[in-house]
Structure formats: structure tokens, C-alpha cells
Design an enzyme around this catalytic site. Structure first.
Site, short mmCIF file in Angstrom:
data_model
loop_
_atom_site.label_atom_id
_atom_site.label_comp_id
_atom_site.label_asym_id
_atom_site.label_seq_id
_atom_site.Cartn_x
_atom_site.Cartn_y
_atom_site.Cartn_z
N ARG A 94 0.87 -1.19 0.00
CA ARG A 94 0.00 0.00 0.00
C ARG A 94 0.90 1.24 0.00
O ARG A 94 1.88 1.28 0.74
CB ARG A 94 -0.93 0.02 1.23
CG ARG A 94 -1.92 -1.15 1.25
CD ARG A 94 -2.99 -0.95 2.31
NE ARG A 94 -3.97 0.03 1.91
CZ ARG A 94 -4.91 0.52 2.73
NH1 ARG A 94 -4.95 0.14 3.99
NH2 ARG A 94 -5.79 1.40 2.31
N GLN A 203 -15.29 1.33 6.81
CA GLN A 203 -14.53 1.18 8.06
C GLN A 203 -15.26 1.82 9.25
O GLN A 203 -15.10 1.39 10.39
CB GLN A 203 -13.14 1.82 7.93
CG GLN A 203 -12.18 1.07 7.02
CD GLN A 203 -12.21 1.58 5.61
OE1 GLN A 203 -13.23 2.10 5.15
NE2 GLN A 203 -11.12 1.44 4.88
N ASP A 244 -2.90 9.16 7.67
CA ASP A 244 -2.02 8.15 7.07
C ASP A 244 -0.65 8.72 6.71
O ASP A 244 0.34 7.99 6.67
CB ASP A 244 -2.68 7.56 5.82
CG ASP A 244 -3.72 6.54 6.22
OD1 ASP A 244 -4.85 6.95 6.52
OD2 ASP A 244 -3.39 5.35 6.30
N ASN A 254 -5.80 11.21 4.72
CA ASN A 254 -6.54 10.24 5.54
C ASN A 254 -7.63 9.67 4.65
O ASN A 254 -7.78 10.07 3.48
CB ASN A 254 -7.10 10.92 6.80
CG ASN A 254 -7.64 9.90 7.80
OD1 ASN A 254 -6.96 8.94 8.15
ND2 ASN A 254 -8.87 10.08 8.25
N LYS A 255 -8.38 8.75 5.18
CA LYS A 255 -9.41 8.04 4.41
C LYS A 255 -10.25 9.00 3.58
O LYS A 255 -10.62 10.09 4.03
CB LYS A 255 -10.29 7.26 5.39
CG LYS A 255 -11.39 6.43 4.78
CD LYS A 255 -10.95 5.52 3.67
CE LYS A 255 -9.78 4.64 4.03
NZ LYS A 255 -9.23 3.92 2.85
O1 MRU Z 1 -7.63 2.16 4.21
P1 MRU Z 1 -7.47 2.13 5.70
O2 MRU Z 1 -8.63 1.49 6.38
O3 MRU Z 1 -6.15 1.55 6.12
O4 MRU Z 1 -7.47 3.66 6.12
C1 MRU Z 1 -7.25 3.97 7.46
C2 MRU Z 1 -7.35 5.41 7.77
O5 MRU Z 1 -7.56 6.24 6.93
C3 MRU Z 1 -7.07 5.78 9.20
O6 MRU Z 1 -7.79 6.91 9.56
C4 MRU Z 1 -5.57 6.08 9.36
O7 MRU Z 1 -4.80 5.00 8.90
C5 MRU Z 1 -5.21 6.38 10.77
S1 MRU Z 1 -5.27 4.93 11.80
C6 MRU Z 1 -4.78 5.40 13.36
#
Ligand code: MRU
Length: 354
Positions: A94, A203, A244, A254-255
């Protein structure tokens, strides 16, 4: 069930398997995977069986240790060559969460510092200790972020969060949800947590709502496009999201959908905090335009979760997994070292983040 007893990523007791809670099965099934092979560890990261930036970092650290430890050789050159090849492979799973490359680079530093002084068996042990340290440090970081976030809360507050940045996304406690765990530890029982569903991979619905409800918190699920009305009605007092990758100027990925929440928060005058372990800060990039955004397959939008396909065959799909929120929409960056406010570059420096 105790939410904090759900271990997203640990090493097995015999130290030979990576044990991951398969987050793709939640909330319907709590099942742990026991992995040893590079392809399985890569797939678990790619498919979001383990997900959330810090949890991915811990999984990668244990993963590279396990893969390296399996090589039966006393030749340090061969050991190092295998390590670097497998490191590159895991790193490709990723692109956006910086914790993946951060953890692998930290493990490689241990390799480089010791390759001329340790024999292979001792090197394996040193790498194991480093992976354990990364996990233990992540727990301490999350608790520190949780305490600082908790200080911003008032009894009865409504908290909006996006995606899942809870205990499932880290070694324990989470980042954006850590303040809620600290509130519970302090005997508060009247916080209200609103979880954005978080299309397309849900999520918020599958993980944050599950985690908060399991923790005994007053939890409300809403679709992403309902956040504006929730804010307009005064249900939301504060927003905590995860991160992220954060650039040197405070822009962060972030997401997908996070930036829309930040824009709404500005409109309604609601404080918007991003909870960021320093392991997710990437000072090598000046701003958010330098963050690589992962794009995922179209089926996640058109058919996943539906009994039948819900879009015409052949339609073009835009499916970025993350977006970038501009730093000027951020009220504060909660790190384990303290809360940074604008200008973020200076604030990071003052907190010793460099
Ligand atoms: O695609 P994901 O589910 O890995 O995305 C996660 C997020 O965007 C979280 O908000 C981020 O990783 C912070 S986790 C403490």
C-alpha cells in the site's frame, strides 16, 4: 467482549507467526489469521485484513522479521540481500500510509548498524526486539495522544469520527478514538460518538461503530452524506480523525471523505483535530500534493457489500482510497509530543518533531 482485548496485530507466543485480526470479517466474525509467508502477509496488508497506518507499520515490522528469520543461512550477505528484497516487496502493498515504509526503514537501519558486528542468529534476535519495540512504542504513543485529546473534551460531548482510527487501527487504543478510551478510564459514560459510515469500504460502520459499541460507548452510525445535517443540528461538538501521512506544512492524507468533513467543520465552526503519531509525519515532503494517493479497484464501489451489482456494467469509477486535507482547515494536530497549532512547521519544530 472487551474492545481493547481485540489485538489487531501481535506475534504468536512461539514467535513464529504473525497473528492478525481479520478486519474484513468484522463486525460479524472475530477471527485471527496466523501468517508466515511473504505473499500472505502482503495480501493481508493489501486487502485491509490489517489496516490503519500504525497497525500496518507493526505488521510490516513483524512480517519482515519473520520472513528474514526463516532464511536458513549463516552468510550475512545473503541474509541482507534477502531482507532488502522482501522489504521492497512488503513496502509495495500500500502506498499512502507512511508507517509501512517507516517501520521497514527502521528495521533496515537495525540491519545496517549491526551487519558487520553480529552473526546472523544474533541479528535475527535484534530484529525481533526492534519489532517488539515498534509495537510497544505504538501503544504508548496512542495513550499519549488519547490523554491530550481527552483534555479537549467536555462531559456529554458529541464526537464525530471518519473511517476507523481506533484500537483496531493501531497496536492498542487508536489515535482518533484514543481520547474516548481515556474518557472511559476516567469514568465518563456520557460521550456520544458519531461514526461516518466511510464509503466505500465501510470502516466507520464495520469497525468504528463495532469498536465503540463493544466498548460500551453511546454510538451512532451515519452515512457520510449525513454529517452536514448532524453538524447543523448541533449534535457534533468536536471532530477527531486519524492520519495516514502528514506533510511538513500540516496537509495530511486520511481516508477518502476526510477533507469533506474538515470543510463542513469550518462551515459550522466545529473544532477539527487530526490525531497523528509522529510515525505518520513525513517531513521529507513539503505539502499534501506530494502524497501518493492509493487508487483501488472499481468493484469496491459498484458491487462490494451489495446483494446485486448497483451500477451499470462498464461505467467508469473513480475510487481513490484517501484524500488530502489542507492544513488551514485543521484546528490542531494531536501528536504524542503535544498539540501543534498553525503555523504547523514551526509548531512541529517546537515539539521536537524534526
Ligand atoms: O484504508 P485504511 O482502512 O487503512 O485507512 C485507514 C485510515 O484512513 C485511518 O484513519 C488512518 O490509517 C489512521 S489509523 C490510526
Amino acid at each position: 467482549m472487551n474492545a481493547l482485548s481485540l489485538n489487531s496485530v501481535v506475534l504468536s507466543e512461539n514467535e513464529k507467526e504473525l497473528v492478525l485480526l481479520d478486519q474484513t470479517l468484522l463486525p460479524n466474525e472475530v477471527k485471527y489469521l496466523h501468517l508466515t509467508q511473504p505473499e500472505d502477509i502482503w495480501e493481508a496488508i493489501y486487502s485491509l485484513r490489517v489496516r490503519g497506518a500504525p497497525a500496518i507499520g507493526v505488521a510490516a515490522a513483524y512480517g519482515i522479521y519473520l520472513i528474514s528469520a526463516q532464511l536458513d543461512t549463516d552468510d550475512m550477505a545473503a541474509f541482507c540481500a534477502n531482507f532488502r528484497k522482501q522489504k521492497e516487496y512488503l513496502d509495495s502493498a500500500r502506498p499512502t500510509a507512511v508507517n509501512l515504509s517507516w517501520a521497514l526503514n527502521r528495521m533496515e537501519k537495525v540491519l545496517d548498524e549491526n551487519k558487520n558486528v553480529l552473526p546472523v542468529p544474533d541479528m535475527k534476535n535484534r530484529l525481533l526486539q526492534e519489532a517488539h519495540a515498534i509495537r510497544e512504542e505504538d501503544i504508548a504513543i496512542s495513550r499519549a495522544i488519547g490523554s491530550l485529546g481527552f483534555d479537549l473534551l467536555h462531559p456529554g460531548d458529541g464526537i464525530l469520527t471518519h473511517c476507523n482510527a481506533g484500537t483496531l487501527a493501531t497496536a492498542k487504543y487508536g489515535t482518533a478514538l484514543a481520547p474516548v478510551y481515556m474518557a472511559l478510564e476516567n469514568g465518563w459514560s456520557d460521550l456520544r460518538v458519531y461514526c461516518d459510515e466511510t464509503r466505500p469500504l465501510l470502516q466507520g460502520a464495520r469497525l468504528s461503530a463495532f469498536e465503540m459499541q463493544t466498548a460500551g460507548v453511546d454510538t451512532t452510525l451515519l452515512c457520510d452524506n449525513m454529517a452536514s445535517l448532524a453538524m447543523r443540528r448541533g449534535l457534533i461538538d468536536i471532530i477527531f480523525v486519524g492520519c495516514d501521512r502528514m506533510a511538513a506544512n500540516g496537509d495530511f492524507a486520511n481516508k477518502i471523505g476526510t477533507s469533506a468533513v474538515a470543510i463542513l467543520a469550518r462551515h459550522y465552526g466545529i473544532p477539527f483535530y487530526v490525531c497523528v503519531p509522529t510515525t505518520s509525519i513525513d517531513l521529507s515532503i513539503p505539502d499534501g500534493d506530494h502524497i501518493v494517493i492509493e487508487e483501488r479497484k472499481s468493484e469496491e464501489v459498484t458491487e462490494m457489500w451489495y446483494a446485486k451489482r448497483m451500477a451499470p456494467e462498464g461505467v467508469k469509477v473513480f475510487n481513490p482510497a484517501f484524500d488530502v486535507t489542507d492544513h488551514d482547515l485543521v484546528t490542531g494536530v494531536i501528536t504524542e509530543k503535544g498539540i501543534a497549532c498553525a503555523p504547523f512547521g514551526d509548531a512541529f519544530h517546537a515539539l521536537g518533531i524534526c
